[in-house]
Write a protein that holds these residues in place. Structure first.
Motif, PDB file in Angstrom:
ATOM      1  N   SER A 209       0.815  -1.216   0.000  1.00 45.11           N
ATOM      2  CA  SER A 209       0.000   0.000   0.000  1.00 45.11           C
ATOM      3  C   SER A 209       0.850   1.268   0.000  1.00 45.11           C
ATOM      4  N   GLY A 210       2.163   1.105   0.056  1.00 42.85           N
ATOM      5  CA  GLY A 210       3.056   2.264   0.028  1.00 42.85           C
ATOM      6  C   GLY A 210       3.445   2.777   1.402  1.00 42.85           C
ATOM      7  N   SER A 211       3.015   2.109   2.466  1.00 43.49           N
ATOM      8  CA  SER A 211       3.349   2.558   3.810  1.00 43.49           C
ATOM      9  C   SER A 211       4.707   2.009   4.231  1.00 43.49           C
ATOM     10  N   PRO A 212       5.540   2.835   4.851  1.00 44.75           N
ATOM     11  CA  PRO A 212       6.824   2.336   5.369  1.00 44.75           C
ATOM     12  C   PRO A 212       6.590   1.265   6.425  1.00 44.75           C
ATOM     13  N   VAL A 213       7.323   0.161   6.313  1.00 43.78           N
ATOM     14  CA  VAL A 213       7.141  -0.946   7.265  1.00 43.78           C
ATOM     15  C   VAL A 213       8.491  -1.468   7.725  1.00 43.78           C
ATOM     16  N   ARG A 214       8.486  -2.048   8.909  1.00 42.09           N
ATOM     17  CA  ARG A 214       9.605  -2.785   9.497  1.00 42.09           C
ATOM     18  C   ARG A 214      10.940  -2.038   9.453  1.00 42.09           C
ATOM     19  N   PRO A 215      10.962  -0.782   9.874  1.00 40.90           N
ATOM     20  CA  PRO A 215      12.269  -0.121   9.951  1.00 40.90           C
ATOM     21  C   PRO A 215      13.153  -0.814  10.984  1.00 40.90           C
ATOM     22  N   LYS A 216      14.414  -0.920  10.693  1.00 41.99           N
ATOM     23  CA  LYS A 216      15.365  -1.513  11.641  1.00 41.99           C
ATOM     24  C   LYS A 216      16.587  -0.610  11.702  1.00 41.99           C
ATOM     25  N   LEU A 217      16.980  -0.237  12.919  1.00 43.15           N
ATOM     26  CA  LEU A 217      18.110   0.663  13.133  1.00 43.15           C
ATOM     27  C   LEU A 217      19.165  -0.042  13.979  1.00 43.15           C
ATOM     28  N   TRP A 218      20.413   0.138  13.617  1.00 38.98           N
ATOM     29  CA  TRP A 218      21.533  -0.363  14.401  1.00 38.98           C
ATOM     30  C   TRP A 218      22.175   0.827  15.131  1.00 38.98           C
ATOM     31  N   ALA A 219      21.352   1.489  15.972  1.00 37.31           N
ATOM     32  CA  ALA A 219      21.806   2.687  16.675  1.00 37.31           C
ATOM     33  C   ALA A 219      22.798   2.350  17.782  1.00 37.31           C
ATOM     34  N   ASP A 220      22.557   1.282  18.522  1.00 35.66           N
ATOM     35  CA  ASP A 220      23.477   0.906  19.593  1.00 35.66           C
ATOM     36  C   ASP A 220      24.858   0.577  19.033  1.00 35.66           C
ATOM     37  N   ASP A 221      24.882  -0.026  17.853  1.00 35.13           N
ATOM     38  CA  ASP A 221      26.168  -0.329  17.231  1.00 35.13           C
ATOM     39  C   ASP A 221      26.873   0.948  16.785  1.00 35.13           C
ATOM     40  N   GLY A 222      26.080   1.947  16.362  1.00 31.55           N
ATOM     41  CA  GLY A 222      26.680   3.243  16.045  1.00 31.55           C
ATOM     42  C   GLY A 222      27.362   3.846  17.264  1.00 31.55           C
ATOM     43  N   LYS A 223      26.690   3.751  18.409  1.00 34.15           N
ATOM     44  CA  LYS A 223      27.281   4.265  19.655  1.00 34.15           C
ATOM     45  C   LYS A 223      28.558   3.508  20.003  1.00 34.15           C
ATOM     46  N   ALA A 224      28.515   2.185  19.847  1.00 31.78           N
ATOM     47  CA  ALA A 224      29.684   1.373  20.188  1.00 31.78           C
ATOM     48  C   ALA A 224      30.884   1.726  19.316  1.00 31.78           C
ATOM     49  N   VAL A 225      30.642   1.923  18.027  1.00 35.19           N
ATOM     50  CA  VAL A 225      31.753   2.241  17.124  1.00 35.19           C
ATOM     51  C   VAL A 225      32.274   3.649  17.399  1.00 35.19           C
ATOM     52  N   ARG A 226      31.386   4.595  17.694  1.00 36.96           N
ATOM     53  CA  ARG A 226      31.853   5.956  18.032  1.00 36.96           C
ATOM     54  C   ARG A 226      32.723   5.921  19.284  1.00 36.96           C
ATOM     55  N   ARG A 227      32.315   5.107  20.257  1.00 35.62           N
ATOM     56  CA  ARG A 227      33.103   5.013  21.487  1.00 35.62           C
ATOM     57  C   ARG A 227      34.480   4.420  21.199  1.00 35.62           C
ATOM     58  N   LEU A 228      34.524   3.378  20.389  1.00 32.84           N
ATOM     59  CA  LEU A 228      35.802   2.754  20.053  1.00 32.84           C
ATOM     60  C   LEU A 228      36.700   3.705  19.267  1.00 32.84           C
ATOM     61  N   ARG A 229      36.107   4.458  18.355  1.00 35.10           N
ATOM     62  CA  ARG A 229      36.916   5.407  17.571  1.00 35.10           C
ATOM     63  C   ARG A 229      37.456   6.528  18.457  1.00 35.10           C
ATOM     64  N   LYS A 230      36.644   7.001  19.376  1.00 37.10           N
ATOM     65  CA  LYS A 230      37.118   8.044  20.283  1.00 37.10           C
ATOM     66  C   LYS A 230      38.263   7.523  21.144  1.00 37.10           C
ATOM     67  N   THR A 231      38.097   6.289  21.644  1.00 38.28           N
ATOM     68  CA  THR A 231      39.162   5.663  22.418  1.00 38.28           C
ATOM     69  C   THR A 231      40.422   5.521  21.580  1.00 38.28           C
TER      70      THR A 231
END
Length: 417
Positions: A209-231
Motif C-alpha cells: 500500500s506504500g506505507s513504510p514498514v519494518r524499519p530496523k536501526l543499528w543505533a546501539d552499534d553506532g554508539k559502540a563504534v563511536r566510542r571505540l573510535r574516540k578511544t
C-alpha cells in the motif's frame, strides 16, 4: 517436456527464487564434531585457494582437492574463489566467518510427517560420509520446502553456518509461478539502506500500500563504534606523544578489529533482513557522490572520511551477492533533507530527528535515518539506479570501490598521525 526457456514461440513461465531457512535441531556430540570438521576444512581450503590467488576453476581445484570435503563443497569453492580473486568481488582479504557452501543437490531433504520432528536434511561431510540431522523449517516457507521435496522447485546452492551456538542451513530454491505475469514476477521490493554515524545502518521498505514498514536501526552499534573510535584517537595520540609508536600501532589494530567485527555482524544482519522480504533489492547510496560532497569543515571531514561508509557499503554488497540478493545504488543528494511523505525539504534539529517544513504534511517529526532509508528506496522505485556492474567503468582514477576490505584508503582505518 517443455524447456523453461522460450521455445517455438512459447513464453517462459515466470520464476521466483527464495532462500529457505532451516535450523538444525540439537546435533549430538558426534554430528556436532563432524559439522565443525566440515566447517574448518572448508575455511582452510578457501583460505589456501585465496592465498594462492586462484583465478580459475582448474587452479582452485588443484588446491582444494587435497582437503577432506565433499565434491559439492569443492565444486562450490571452484565457482566462488575465482570470483574473489580478480573476478566479481576482487577481494584483498577474507573475513573469517564464511559459511560452508554446497552446490545444488549437495543437500537432500526427507519428510517424516509421522514424527514430532518431521523434516530431516542430509549434509555432506565428505564424499562417502553424510550427516542426517532433523531440522525446523521456517513456517512461512513450508510450501516452498514441500515443493523442493516433491521436485516442483529446483534446489540451488546451500549454505551451512553456525550462529549463537546453533547451526543453520540456507537453501536457495527456484520455482515456477503459474498465473503470474512476467512483469509481476520481476517486481522487486526496494529496501533503502542508510549508512550513518548515529545509527550505523538503517533499513526500511514500503508495503504494497506504500506505507513504510519494518524499519530496523543499528543505533546501539553506532554508539559502540563511536566510542571505540574516540578511544582509538585519544589513546594512540597519548602513546605517540610518549614515543610508544609500536604500542600505539598494536593498540590501534586491536580497536579497529573490534570495529570490524561490529561491521561484519551488522552487514550480515542487513542481508538477513533482506532475505525476509519477498523479491528484495538492497538500495545503497552511490559512494561516488558521497565522496564528492564530503565538505563539512576540517573536524567533520576527519570524522566522516575516517568513518566506514565504504567499508559498510562494500560488505553489504558482497554479502548480498553471496546470498543472491541484487544491489543497486542511487544518487544520495538530499535523501536526508527530503520528507518521504510529501517530498518537501525539511531539516534536522537533532541528529536523529527530521522535521518537515510543509505545514500541510502529516509528518511533523520523524526518525531521520528511517526517513533517509525510505527516500533511498524511493529513488530506486522511481527508476533512478546505477547498477554496480555499470558503474565500474565510471570509477574515478584512484578510487578503490572493490569488495576488498571495503574501503577507499581515506575511508578505511583511521591514521594515527
Amino acid at each position: 517436456m517443455i524447456p523453461r526457456a522460450v521455445v517455438m514461440g512459447i513464453e517462459r513461465m515466470p520464476e521466483v527464487t527464495k532462500t529457505l531457512e532451516l535450523s538444525l535441531v540439537n546435533p549430538n556430540a558426534h554430528k556436532e564434531r563432524k559439522l565443525c570438521e566440515t566447517r574448518e576444512a572448508y575455511q582452510q581450503a578457501l583460505q589456501a585457494a585465496f592465498d594462492a590467488d586462484c583465478t580459475s576453476q582448474s587452479a582452485t581445484n588443484d588446491v582444494v582437492v587435497e582437503y577432506d570435503l565433499s565434491g559439492y563443497a569443492k565444486n562450490a569453492l571452484k565457482k566462488y574463489v575465482p570470483q574473489l580473486c580478480g573476478g566479481s568481488y576482487d577481494a584483498d582479504e577474507l573475513h573469517d566467518d564464511h559459511p560452508v557452501k554446497f552446490t545444488n543437490e549437495g543437500v537432500q531433504l526427507d519428510h517424516k510427517p509421522q514424527n514430532a520432528l518431521e523434516w530431516y536434511v542430509k549434509i555432506p561431510h565428505h564424499d562417502d560420509y553424510h550427516l542426517w540431522i532433523p531440522a525446523h523449517v521456517n513456517p512461512d516457507q513450508r510450501d516452498w520446502v514441500e515443493a523442493v521435496y516433491a521436485g516442483d522447485a529446483e534446489m540451488g546452492e546451500s549454505r551451512l553456518f553456525k550462529r549463537d551456538g546453533a547451526w543453520y542451513l540456507h537453501v536457495t530454491a527456484t520455482r515456477d509461478v503459474e498465473g503470474q505475469s512476467a512483469a509481476s514476477a520481476n517486481e522487486r521490493t526496494p529496501i533503502g539502506v542508510d549508512i550513518g554515524e548515529a545509527s550505523l545502518v538503517t533499513v526500511c521498505h514500503r508495503d504494497e500500500s506504500g506505507s513504510p514498514v519494518r524499519p530496523k536501526l543499528w543505533a546501539d552499534d553506532g554508539k559502540a563504534v563511536r566510542r571505540l573510535r574516540k578511544t582509538y584517537f585519544t589513546a594512540t595520540r597519548r602513546l605517540q606523544k610518549r614515543g610508544s609508536e609500536r604500542i600505539a600501532e598494536s593498540y590501534g589494530d586491536t580497536l579497529w578489529d573490534q570495529i570490524d567485527d561490529v561491521f561484519h555482524r551488522v552487514t550480515r544482519e542487513v542481508v538477513e533482513y533482506a532475505e525476509s522480504v519477498d523479491n528484495p533489492v538492497l538500495v545503497l547510496e552511490d559512494l561516488t557522490y558521497i565522496r564528492e560532497n564530503m565538505d563539512y569543515g576540517a573536524y567533520m571531514n576527519r570524522r566522516l572520511h575516517g568513518w566506514g561508509f565504504a567499508k559498510l557499503h562494500t560488505q553489504v554488497r558482497y554479502k548480498a551477492a553471496e546470498n543472491g540478493i541484487p544491489v543497486e545504488t542511487v544518487n544520495p543528494q538530499n535523501t536526508s533533507k527530503t520528507c518521504h511523505a510529501c517530498g518537501e525539504h525539511g531539516y534536522r534539529p537533532r541528529q536523529a530527528t527530521f522535521r518537515c517544513s510543509n505545514a500541510d504534511c502529516w509528518v511533523t517529526e520523524y526518525q531521520a535515518d528511517v526517513n533517509g532509508a525510505i527516500n533511498i528506496a524511493d529513488r530506486y522505485r522511481s527508476g533512478e539506479s546505477h547498477r554496480q556492474s555499470d558503474r565500474a567503468t565510471r570509477q574515478k582514477a584512484g578510487d578503490d570501490d572493490s569488495a576488498t576490505d571495503g574501503a577507499h584508503p581515506s575511508l578505511a582505518k583511521p591514521r594515527t598521525a
